[in-house]
Design a protein around this motif. Sequence first.
Motif, PDB file in Angstrom:
ATOM      1  N   VAL A   1       0.628  -1.364   0.042  1.00 51.21           N
ATOM      2  CA  VAL A   1       0.147  -0.019  -0.071  1.00 51.21           C
ATOM      3  C   VAL A   1       0.842   1.264  -0.009  1.00 51.21           C
ATOM      4  N   LEU A   2       2.193   1.308   0.455  1.00 47.50           N
ATOM      5  CA  LEU A   2       3.017   2.326   0.330  1.00 47.50           C
ATOM      6  C   LEU A   2       4.138   2.227  -0.638  1.00 47.50           C
ATOM      7  N   ALA A   3       4.172   1.042  -1.400  1.00 46.36           N
ATOM      8  CA  ALA A   3       5.154   0.855  -2.449  1.00 46.36           C
ATOM      9  C   ALA A   3       4.945   1.830  -3.485  1.00 46.36           C
ATOM     10  N   GLU A   4       6.054   1.919  -4.197  1.00 44.47           N
ATOM     11  CA  GLU A   4       6.007   2.918  -5.445  1.00 44.47           C
ATOM     12  C   GLU A   4       5.456   1.879  -6.662  1.00 44.47           C
TER      13      GLU A   4
ATOM     14  N   GLY B   1      -6.912   5.593   3.307  1.00 42.88           N
ATOM     15  CA  GLY B   1      -6.342   6.408   2.034  1.00 42.88           C
ATOM     16  C   GLY B   1      -5.808   5.344   1.154  1.00 42.88           C
ATOM     17  N   ALA B   2      -5.670   4.002   1.230  1.00 44.26           N
ATOM     18  CA  ALA B   2      -4.958   3.282   0.182  1.00 44.26           C
ATOM     19  C   ALA B   2      -5.736   3.160  -0.785  1.00 44.26           C
ATOM     20  N   LYS B   3      -5.358   2.332  -2.134  1.00 45.87           N
ATOM     21  CA  LYS B   3      -6.167   2.255  -3.256  1.00 45.87           C
ATOM     22  C   LYS B   3      -5.717   0.678  -3.487  1.00 45.87           C
TER      23      LYS B   3
ATOM     24  N   LEU C   1      -7.752 -11.841  -6.541  1.00 44.83           N
ATOM     25  CA  LEU C   1      -6.838 -11.019  -7.469  1.00 44.83           C
ATOM     26  C   LEU C   1      -7.021  -9.509  -6.955  1.00 44.83           C
ATOM     27  N   LEU C   2      -5.819  -9.261  -6.285  1.00 49.42           N
ATOM     28  CA  LEU C   2      -5.995  -7.862  -5.590  1.00 49.42           C
ATOM     29  C   LEU C   2      -4.739  -6.912  -6.538  1.00 49.42           C
ATOM     30  N   VAL C   3      -5.317  -5.799  -6.832  1.00 50.47           N
ATOM     31  CA  VAL C   3      -4.604  -4.776  -7.535  1.00 50.47           C
ATOM     32  C   VAL C   3      -4.308  -3.582  -6.617  1.00 50.47           C
ATOM     33  N   ILE C   4      -3.071  -3.219  -6.210  1.00 54.30           N
ATOM     34  CA  ILE C   4      -2.772  -2.312  -5.243  1.00 54.30           C
ATOM     35  C   ILE C   4      -2.145  -1.108  -5.892  1.00 54.30           C
ATOM     36  N   GLU C   5      -2.471   0.169  -5.778  1.00 59.53           N
ATOM     37  CA  GLU C   5      -1.696   1.277  -6.276  1.00 59.53           C
ATOM     38  C   GLU C   5      -1.072   1.927  -5.245  1.00 59.53           C
ATOM     39  N   GLY C   6       0.394   2.082  -4.905  1.00 58.63           N
ATOM     40  CA  GLY C   6       1.011   2.630  -3.802  1.00 58.63           C
ATOM     41  C   GLY C   6       0.689   4.073  -3.773  1.00 58.63           C
ATOM     42  N   VAL C   7       0.515   4.594  -2.555  1.00 61.80           N
ATOM     43  CA  VAL C   7       0.199   5.799  -1.997  1.00 61.80           C
ATOM     44  C   VAL C   7       1.422   6.435  -1.395  1.00 61.80           C
ATOM     45  N   GLU C   8       1.466   7.617  -1.212  1.00 67.38           N
ATOM     46  CA  GLU C   8       2.664   8.237  -0.528  1.00 67.38           C
ATOM     47  C   GLU C   8       2.727   8.037   1.049  1.00 67.38           C
ATOM     48  N   LYS C   9       1.157   8.233   1.649  1.00 67.55           N
ATOM     49  CA  LYS C   9       1.289   8.308   3.130  1.00 67.55           C
ATOM     50  C   LYS C   9      -0.404   7.618   3.278  1.00 67.55           C
ATOM     51  N   LEU C  10      -0.722   7.111   4.439  1.00 68.79           N
ATOM     52  CA  LEU C  10      -2.019   6.814   5.098  1.00 68.79           C
ATOM     53  C   LEU C  10      -2.388   7.587   6.398  1.00 68.79           C
ATOM     54  N   GLY C  11      -3.684   7.540   6.261  1.00 64.28           N
ATOM     55  CA  GLY C  11      -3.977   8.580   7.719  1.00 64.28           C
ATOM     56  C   GLY C  11      -4.623   7.512   8.710  1.00 64.28           C
TER      57      GLY C  11
END
Length: 435
Positions: A182-185, A210-212, A220-230
């Motif tokens: 979740v926090l990866a590029e 705030g994860a995507k 089948l999970l698709v995760i788009e990394g984000v800069e930070k989570l709240g």
Amino acid sequence: MACFEVIGGNKLKGEIIPQGAKNEALQILCAVLLTSEPVTISNVPDIRDVNKLIEILASLGVKVEKKDAATYTFIADDINLDYLKTEQYAAQGRALRGSVMIMGPMLARFGVCALPKPGGDKIGRRPMDTHFNGLKKLGATFNYDSQDSFFQITAPNKLKGTYMLLDEASVTGTANIVMGAVLAEGTTTIYNAACEPYLQQLCKMLLRMGAKISGVGSNLLVIEGVEKLGGTDHRMLPDMIEIGSFIGLAGMTGSEITIKNAQIQELGIIPDTFRRLGIQMEFRGDDIYIPAQDSYEIDTYIDGSILTIADAIWPGFTPDLISVALVTATQAKGTVLIHQKMFESRLFFVDKLIDMGAQIILCDPHRATVIGHNRQVPLRGIKMTSPDIRAGVALLIAALSAEGKSIIDNVEQIDRGYQYIDKRLNAIGADIRRL
């Protein structure tokens, strides 16, 4: 070491509220490490494994505030990475298999983690390759010191999203990888991901932070990394393993029990599996009512052949309830083959049931045939030892149905997964003394 003295033969009656889910808690609590903002979690079970994990988080520097008996607020804004090098951490981590769940969050947010070879139930081989291989694909490096059984894990560069096909649909392995991703590029695609309700709960919590994540509930999970989570608030599900245990207990002891607030839609095939063992139940809103039954009969296949109950990944029957299904069958009418596929040592507790008078043929480490007594011959109380959490509660169910007194040693194993089980069952008519 504590033990239970159990006087069997009492019929229980009343309402019981299931605790928060142990297996969800071990994931959700580690996810607080992904943010510096407050995370409030409710319906947290007061059990040994969960309390040990909270102690590890506090030692890491997480600020822990207990709001009430089952609600905590966590703030991970000042993590002490040096704690990972201490003897205290080595001892705490080895005492709890759930400590493995800090890897993903620590690597995602801080780029470093350490892990002593964790403990847990002695139920057979439980490799952690899915955790390690998934995090390696995200860019982590692992070094293992065989002298002190310690893993040193780093992500020299920020974790980077990738495609991966998991070798097994491991629930904790999937959770660790998701928390890393979740926090990866970039984008991470996880195929053959676990999709248990507990993993879905983790993903829903991360989405609120705030994860995507897309594909929640599928493999089948698709995760788009984000800069930070709240921060967020999260309420844990009731424990499906405890709910299944109470269903089996009611059937085996001929008791009338209502399981309150069971979140029935999250139980999968657990109710139907116990129905196939002959246990009657009614859904009353979100409560499960089990009437007192003088007898219950095991179903057969359509052609009349012997029923098999086997564990499987979700949405199959959870392996954590195989022990309870087996003990429940010992007083049913009919025969069933219990097939524990995932762990080769989990059926070894049946020798205690045989000593109590159960008719069980242990075919091999994975399969046991149970010929039910149809309540014609009650089990007899004996002295025994709880080998792991789930076998321990199965032995407790057997003791509650048995004639006479049973002593169950090593009940700390039961305490790892069942909150105040003696007090809660005594409140509805059981006779259990903690010695």
